[in-house]
Design an enzyme around this catalytic site. Structure first.
Site, mmCIF file in Angstrom:
data_model
loop_
_atom_site.group_PDB
_atom_site.id
_atom_site.type_symbol
_atom_site.label_atom_id
_atom_site.label_comp_id
_atom_site.label_asym_id
_atom_site.label_seq_id
_atom_site.Cartn_x
_atom_site.Cartn_y
_atom_site.Cartn_z
ATOM 1 N N GLU A 35 0.787 -1.225 0.000
ATOM 2 C CA GLU A 35 0.000 0.000 0.000
ATOM 3 C C GLU A 35 0.825 1.285 0.000
ATOM 4 O O GLU A 35 0.361 2.312 -0.479
ATOM 5 C CB GLU A 35 -0.938 0.000 1.216
ATOM 6 C CG GLU A 35 -2.009 -1.062 1.187
ATOM 7 C CD GLU A 35 -2.962 -0.896 0.014
ATOM 8 O OE1 GLU A 35 -3.488 0.220 -0.187
ATOM 9 O OE2 GLU A 35 -3.157 -1.888 -0.719
ATOM 10 N N SER A 74 -46.157 -29.554 41.213
ATOM 11 C CA SER A 74 -46.213 -29.519 42.679
ATOM 12 C C SER A 74 -45.335 -28.449 43.308
ATOM 13 O O SER A 74 -45.291 -28.345 44.543
ATOM 14 C CB SER A 74 -45.814 -30.891 43.242
ATOM 15 O OG SER A 74 -46.765 -31.873 42.877
#
Length: 696
Positions: free
Chosen positions: A77, A334
């Site tokens: 780059e 229960s």
């Protein structure tokens, strides 16, 4: 025109200065697409993606980036990166000449110039070529950056902001998404592939491979070209995926993390969360042959209300990985019985020593006759309330609900935090057996209230969240007696035997529950410091096969409790002031034994005796709002309605509308069409109970 552009750029190179942001400001403003959830000790416990537009992970410092990648990117780059001050004028001139001659050379933006476009939206490309003005602003910004930033800072920011492929932005996302490794571990081949993607993020795999081969050659690599090409094609041909570093609390993360809150500290404990999830997964795998696919577990601290472990499902093996089993509404079974008996004991309607009939029972309702059964289809005759609750007998629970009334029971459940209840008439006496839909979150906090001597407060999953007002929902005496019953190994042995996963080597109180058709199995219990709740079943609602309370959720509960107390014990609650402890004489089949029992002061007794029929007499037939039809085929004078009440005391009488019928022990009436009020009159003349019914 192109030559004119070059002249402008060179002539204006010494123009006005342009303000650039500082490196610390850019780093501080960086926001990853993934938020992180911390446990109570500050350790990361979960990563959650909150930004769906880009995939950005944590900021990576330059020393944590592979030198091979840094070298490859600079060569690809900006090969004179360390020699220029923002703009590479030699490269710009070369690019301009190449453009005029049609050689197709690229625009020669330096790494700093590219960084400038990342920092300022006005400098981003709006078309294939930037305008003269954009290019000039980009150069000025790059020059200003170079005045105040070091080269290392420029590279670090660049690697964190540049896009590599698709939505992968920044080196952390690219490295983990494409190669499943951290940036410091990238090798030469991987570095070359990533470097060429900066210029062409969406290049075809074969083309990207060719460019990586060329870049590797420029870097002097001795790696065979075929290897580089094959690696590029293999990596870029498959979908990329960022694997989470840690994924332990997805449901809690979704509660606490969002775009405005990218880091949150929860009350969870990472070691306990990991252990709970693993134990739950192992249990569900073990139960797979009994058609069990899903489970959830919740652990809270009794005093603070802090949620210490929150496992909403078993993860990848779950039938529905996104469903939160802790917040899902399921039939309670229960597990609601302790609150029913707690209410009856608090109201002094029964004591733990009261005898309740466990015999066949028909309960008239407006929908017909309700006939409850015990889990084992057997009857045990007269049993104490202690045995009835500890052994989870159904028929005594229904009888107890008749004593306190379903309305009062529903109101008490609401006080305990069960907020999704329907009208009590929709449940009728079956509410005693847990036909209401509740969540594991609600159940665990309700049991925590029992552990806290009857005081309820909100749970919290973040230290920033307040627990809110503490409120008393049950007297400390009733809470103590219920806890005593739920911790009684001998009292529960009638159903669960003396040795079961409900028994611990330290003090705990625990209750199981199984819903209708075996769709849900629960185990909720508490020690001195912790309350633990476990649910197993199927999110689809499919029934399990032969999974009982002690074979489903209970083994998981036991494993968790043992883990919590591996280095600490648990003591039974302190005796409240108004609790009386005294021996109770028990006579059964000619044998006389004595057992110690707890009583609220004023309710103590010397011997066990049946009290359920006289404690709070009720009209048991007709049921409230029942419709009775007159049979047209039977002569009216021969038709009678026989009323039933729960007491045999001849001093109680019945009254219908304004007519007194006489003793309740022999109450019958010739039906007449219309709506009627039936009253049960106590010996004192007060109304003990009343109902409305209709005759058609």
């Amino acid at each position: 025109m192109k030559q004119f552009f070059i002249i402008i750029v060179i002539c204006l190179a010494q123009g006005n200065a342009f303000a650039a942001p500082s490196f610390p400001a850019i780093k501080a403003s960086y926001q990853a697409s993934d938020a992180v959830l911390l446990d109570r000790h500050g350790e990361v416990i979960h990563e959650l993606r909150i930004d769906l537009h880009a995939r950005k992970l944590e900021w990576v410092t330059l020393p944590d980036i592979s030198p091979a990648l840094v070298k490859a990117v600079i060569r690809s780059e900006d090969k004179r990166f360390y020699d220029h001050h923002g703009a590479d004028w030699q490269a710009l001139a070369s690019a301009a000449v190449g453009s005029v001659l049609g050689s197709g050379r690229r625009g020669a933006s330096t790494i700093t110039m590219q960084l400038a476009s990342f920092l300022d939206n006005k400098l981003k490309k709006k078309s294939p070529q930037r305008t003269v003005g954009q290019k000039w602003e980009q150069i000025k910004t790059a020059q200003e950056i170079e005045k105040t930033w070091t080269k290392d800072q420029i590279l670090e920011a660049y690697f964190n902001l540049v896009s590599f492929r698709g939505e992968l932005q920044g080196i952390a996302a690219a490295s983990r998404g494409l190669f499943d490794k951290n940036p410091n571990g990238l090798d030469e081949v991987e570095s070359a592939i990533l470097a060429v993607l900066i210029r062409a993020p969406n290049a075809a795999p074969e083309k990207a491979g060719e460019r990586a081969v060329s870049l590797a050659a420029l870097l002097g690599s001795t790696i065979p070209q075929e290897k580089i090409q094959q690696r590029a094609v293999a990596v870029l041909s498959r979908p990329y995926a960022v694997r989470k570093k840690i994924d332990l609390a997805p449901h809690m993360a979704r509660m606490l993390l969002h775009e405005r809150n990218t880091k949150a500290t929860s009350t969870l404990d990472i070691r306990l969360q990991r252990f709970t999830g693993e134990i739950l997964r192992q249990a569900i795998m073990h139960l797979a042959n009994q058609n069990v696919q899903d489970g959830a577990a919740l652990i809270v601290d009794n005093r603070s209300g802090d949620v210490l472990a929150y496992v909403g499902n078993v993860g990848k093996s779950s039938s529905a990985g996104y469903v939160d089993g802790i917040q899902a509404h399921r039939q309670a079974g229960s597990t609601l019985k302790p609150f029913l008996y707690g209410l009856a004991i608090e109201k002094k309607i029964i004591t733990a020593a009261s005898l309740i009939e466990d015999t066949p029972l028909d309960v008239p309702t407006e929908r017909g006759v309700y006939r409850p059964e015990n889990y084992d289809k057997k009857f045990k005759g007269l049993v104490s309330a202690r045995t009835a609750l500890a052994s989870s007998l159904n028929i005594p629970a229904v009888r107890t609900a008749g004593l306190v009334s379903v309305n009062a029971f529903a109101a008490k459940l609401y006080e305990f935090g069960f907020s999704n209840l329907k009208d009590p008439l929709d449940y009728g006496p079956s509410l005693a057996l847990g036909t209401a839909d509740v969540t594991l979150w609600e159940l665990v906090n309700a049991y925590r209230a029992l552990a806290n001597n009857g005081v309820w407060s909100k749970l919290r999953n973040s230290h920033e969240e307040k627990t809110g007002v503490r409120k008393r929902v049950l007297s400390p005496e009733a809470a103590f007696i219920v806890s005593s019953i739920l911790s009684d190994r001998e009292a529960r042995s009638a159903t669960f035997s003396l040795e079961s996963p409900l028994g611990t080597r330290f003090w705990t109180a625990v209750k199981t529950g199984t819903s209708k058709d075996m769709r849900d199995n629960w185990c909720i219990g508490y020690s001195e410091q912790y309350t633990v709740g476990v649910w197993v079943g199927n999110f689809s609602g499919a029934s399990m096969w032969n999974v009982s309370g002690v074979s489903g959720a209970a083994p998981v509960w036991l494993e968790i409790m043992n883990y919590l107390h591996h280095a600490a014990t648990s003591h039974e609650p302190a005796l409240p002031q108004k609790i009386i402890v005294k021996p109770v004489r028990i006579e059964s089949e000619g044998l006389i034994t004595t057992k110690r029992e707890y009583f609220i002061a004023g309710t103590e007794t010397d011997a066990l005796h049946p009290t359920t029929t006289d404690a709070n007499p009720k009209i048991t037939y007709p049921a409230p709002n029942m419709i009775i039809a007159i049979d047209p085929d039977i002569p009216p004078d021969l038709q009678r309605v026989y009323f039933k009440i729960s007491t045999s005391d001849p001093l109680f009488s019945l009254k219908i509308d304004e007519i007194t019928l006489g003793s309740a022990a022999d109450g019958s009436w010739k039906p007449s069409p219309g709506t009627h009020q039936l009253y049960l009159i106590a010996p004192t003349g007060t109304i003990a109970d009343q109902i409305s019914f209709e005759v058609r």
